[in-house]
Design an enzyme around this catalytic site. Structure first.
Site, PDB file in Angstrom:
ATOM      1  N   ASN A  12       0.792  -1.238   0.167  1.00 16.32           N
ATOM      2  CA  ASN A  12      -0.018  -0.090  -0.091  1.00 16.32           C
ATOM      3  C   ASN A  12       0.804   1.260   0.149  1.00 16.32           C
ATOM      4  O   ASN A  12       1.425   1.615   1.108  1.00 16.32           O
ATOM      5  CB  ASN A  12      -0.745  -0.068   1.099  1.00 16.32           C
ATOM      6  CG  ASN A  12      -1.786   1.253   1.283  1.00 16.32           C
ATOM      7  OD1 ASN A  12      -2.020   1.966   0.285  1.00 16.32           O
ATOM      8  ND2 ASN A  12      -2.339   1.350   2.640  1.00 16.32           N
ATOM      9  N   TRP A  13       0.987   1.837  -1.140  1.00 20.54           N
ATOM     10  CA  TRP A  13       1.804   3.013  -1.221  1.00 20.54           C
ATOM     11  C   TRP A  13       1.317   4.352  -0.603  1.00 20.54           C
ATOM     12  O   TRP A  13       1.920   5.354  -0.440  1.00 20.54           O
ATOM     13  CB  TRP A  13       2.032   3.241  -2.907  1.00 20.54           C
ATOM     14  CG  TRP A  13       3.170   2.280  -3.353  1.00 20.54           C
ATOM     15  CD1 TRP A  13       3.730   1.280  -2.652  1.00 20.54           C
ATOM     16  CD2 TRP A  13       3.774   2.221  -4.762  1.00 20.54           C
ATOM     17  NE1 TRP A  13       4.716   0.600  -3.455  1.00 20.54           N
ATOM     18  CE2 TRP A  13       4.684   1.228  -4.788  1.00 20.54           C
ATOM     19  CE3 TRP A  13       3.357   3.193  -5.699  1.00 20.54           C
ATOM     20  CZ2 TRP A  13       5.304   0.898  -5.996  1.00 20.54           C
ATOM     21  CZ3 TRP A  13       3.991   2.958  -7.110  1.00 20.54           C
ATOM     22  CH2 TRP A  13       5.004   1.897  -7.166  1.00 20.54           C
ATOM     23  N   LYS A  14       0.134   4.236  -0.381  1.00 19.42           N
ATOM     24  CA  LYS A  14      -0.576   5.481   0.529  1.00 19.42           C
ATOM     25  C   LYS A  14      -0.248   6.655  -0.580  1.00 19.42           C
ATOM     26  O   LYS A  14      -0.609   6.678  -1.885  1.00 19.42           O
ATOM     27  CB  LYS A  14       0.009   5.764   1.852  1.00 19.42           C
ATOM     28  CG  LYS A  14       0.078   4.496   2.494  1.00 19.42           C
ATOM     29  CD  LYS A  14       0.161   4.735   3.930  1.00 19.42           C
ATOM     30  CE  LYS A  14       0.098   3.434   4.808  1.00 19.42           C
ATOM     31  NZ  LYS A  14       0.087   3.571   6.266  1.00 19.42           N
ATOM     32  N   HIS A  59      -9.601   1.472   5.013  1.00 21.65           N
ATOM     33  CA  HIS A  59      -8.239   1.371   5.799  1.00 21.65           C
ATOM     34  C   HIS A  59      -8.329   2.465   7.098  1.00 21.65           C
ATOM     35  O   HIS A  59      -9.395   3.471   6.993  1.00 21.65           O
ATOM     36  CB  HIS A  59      -7.048   2.086   4.812  1.00 21.65           C
ATOM     37  CG  HIS A  59      -5.856   2.013   5.220  1.00 21.65           C
ATOM     38  ND1 HIS A  59      -5.259   2.997   6.367  1.00 21.65           N
ATOM     39  CD2 HIS A  59      -4.892   1.028   5.132  1.00 21.65           C
ATOM     40  CE1 HIS A  59      -3.884   2.432   6.469  1.00 21.65           C
ATOM     41  NE2 HIS A  59      -3.808   1.257   5.672  1.00 21.65           N
ATOM     42  N   GLU A 113      -6.804   4.664   7.988  1.00 19.31           N
ATOM     43  CA  GLU A 113      -6.568   6.414   7.688  1.00 19.31           C
ATOM     44  C   GLU A 113      -7.753   7.033   7.052  1.00 19.31           C
ATOM     45  O   GLU A 113      -7.940   8.130   7.223  1.00 19.31           O
ATOM     46  CB  GLU A 113      -5.354   6.470   6.850  1.00 19.31           C
ATOM     47  CG  GLU A 113      -3.850   5.920   7.470  1.00 19.31           C
ATOM     48  CD  GLU A 113      -2.707   5.635   6.678  1.00 19.31           C
ATOM     49  OE1 GLU A 113      -1.733   5.255   7.345  1.00 19.31           O
ATOM     50  OE2 GLU A 113      -2.893   5.778   5.630  1.00 19.31           O
ATOM     51  N   GLU A 119      -5.615  -4.746  10.898  1.00 22.63           N
ATOM     52  CA  GLU A 119      -4.476  -3.842  10.832  1.00 22.63           C
ATOM     53  C   GLU A 119      -4.998  -3.193  12.418  1.00 22.63           C
ATOM     54  O   GLU A 119      -5.451  -2.218  12.354  1.00 22.63           O
ATOM     55  CB  GLU A 119      -4.622  -2.851   9.886  1.00 22.63           C
ATOM     56  CG  GLU A 119      -5.846  -2.223   9.404  1.00 22.63           C
ATOM     57  CD  GLU A 119      -5.850  -0.786   8.561  1.00 22.63           C
ATOM     58  OE1 GLU A 119      -4.750  -0.681   8.065  1.00 22.63           O
ATOM     59  OE2 GLU A 119      -6.794  -0.298   8.764  1.00 22.63           O
ATOM     60  N   GLY A 176       2.668   2.159  10.918  1.00 23.27           N
ATOM     61  CA  GLY A 176       3.755   3.234  10.851  1.00 23.27           C
ATOM     62  C   GLY A 176       4.443   3.625  12.140  1.00 23.27           C
ATOM     63  O   GLY A 176       5.137   4.735  12.206  1.00 23.27           O
ATOM     64  N   SER A 234       3.178  -2.349  10.387  1.00 22.79           N
ATOM     65  CA  SER A 234       4.603  -2.166  10.521  1.00 22.79           C
ATOM     66  C   SER A 234       5.199  -3.535  10.148  1.00 22.79           C
ATOM     67  O   SER A 234       6.245  -4.085  10.660  1.00 22.79           O
ATOM     68  CB  SER A 234       5.009  -1.876  11.917  1.00 22.79           C
ATOM     69  OG  SER A 234       4.698  -0.572  12.359  1.00 22.79           O
ATOM     70  N   GLY A 248       2.761  -1.151   4.259  1.00 19.81           N
ATOM     71  CA  GLY A 248       2.766   0.179   4.006  1.00 19.81           C
ATOM     72  C   GLY A 248       4.230   0.731   3.976  1.00 19.81           C
ATOM     73  O   GLY A 248       4.659   0.831   2.559  1.00 19.81           O
ATOM     74  N   GLY A 249       4.966   1.263   4.629  1.00 19.77           N
ATOM     75  CA  GLY A 249       6.100   1.793   4.370  1.00 19.77           C
ATOM     76  C   GLY A 249       7.165   1.002   3.716  1.00 19.77           C
ATOM     77  O   GLY A 249       7.948   1.426   2.973  1.00 19.77           O
TER      78      GLY A 249
END
Length: 243
Positions: free
Chosen positions: A9-11, A96, A98, A165, A171, A204, A225-226
């Site tokens: 997931n590149w956000k 998600h 966010e 999640e 993150g 994470s 994610g990251g």
């Protein structure tokens, strides 16, 4: 057996040029077959068409990060399922944390988006999970069960992925203990009518913990994610050691 699916997931990261540069390094590093592990890249809307062209014929599927419940209309800033399927999108992340935290997403609108995705042949990735306050208050199970009860009304569970999640681990560098993630995912599975639904862990995930995460029997993949933003780290995650 549920299918193993690893999704990046590149956000809100990467221009089209950066996305293509990523693929040039990432694709040659894959050491998997789609029959054993499905790999997805869930990218910003502006990157979708570019990646659709560059992923054609590869072992990687394309995913979006949201979808509206209407096919068209006066919904400024939204995108519809027909717009996504036209350019080769196969999966879409819905609900998600966010989106829920920053943009007012509710279980009801999540349900509407899930229905729209499935109506057009997209496979939705439904995200569920608890905040730190909810976990500290012992409300993890009741909160997630409520998300599932509302979110899955009228949803075809043969075309569905779920991502657990824990919000407090996204993150932050804090990862839910492998056995605890496995326990919660087992609880999620117990609430489903289809035991073959793929259930991912997200929070994470990184090259250092992916082997331990994927060794858990109830975990069928990861929503990353990251660590999916760097080709080398995401390749290590996708090529994790294990079945």
């Amino acid at each position: 057996m549920p299918r193993t699916i690893i999704a990046g997931n590149w956000k809100m990261y990467k221009t089209q040029a950066e996305a293509v540069e990523f693929l040039h390094e990432f694709l040659p590093s894959l050491d998997i077959t789609p029959e054993t592990r499905q790999v997805l890249l869930c990218v910003p809307f502006t990157d979708l068409l570019c990646l659709s062209k560059n992923l054609h014929g590869s072992r990687v599927q394309l995913g979006a990060q949201n979808v509206h419940w209407q096919d068209q209309g006066a919904f400024t800033g939204e995108i519809s399922a027909p717009m996504l399927t036209e350019i080769g999108v196969r999966y879409v992340v819905i609900g998600h944390s966010e989106r829920r935290q920053y943009f007012g997403e509710t279980d009801t609108t999540v349900n509407q988006r899930l229905k729209a995705a499935q109506a057009h042949g997209l496979t939705p990735i439904l995200c569920v999970g608890e905040s730190k306050a909810q976990r500290d208050a012992g409300e993890t199970e009741t909160h997630i069960m409520s998300q599932l009860e509302i979110g899955l009304q009228g949803i075809d569970q043969t075309n569905l992925v779920i991502a657990y999640e824990p919000i407090w681990a996204i993150g932050t560098g804090d990862t839910c203990a492998d056995t605890e993630a496995n326990r919660v995912i087992s609880m999620i599975r117990s609430q489903l009518t289809n035991p073959e639904v793929t259930i991912q862990y997200g929070g994470s995930v990184n090259p250092q913990n992916i082997d331990q995460i994927m060794a858990q029997p109830e975990i069928n993949g990861a929503l990353v994610g990251g660590a999916s933003l760097q080709a080398s780290s995401f390749a290590r995650i996708v090529n994790y050691e294990g079945a």
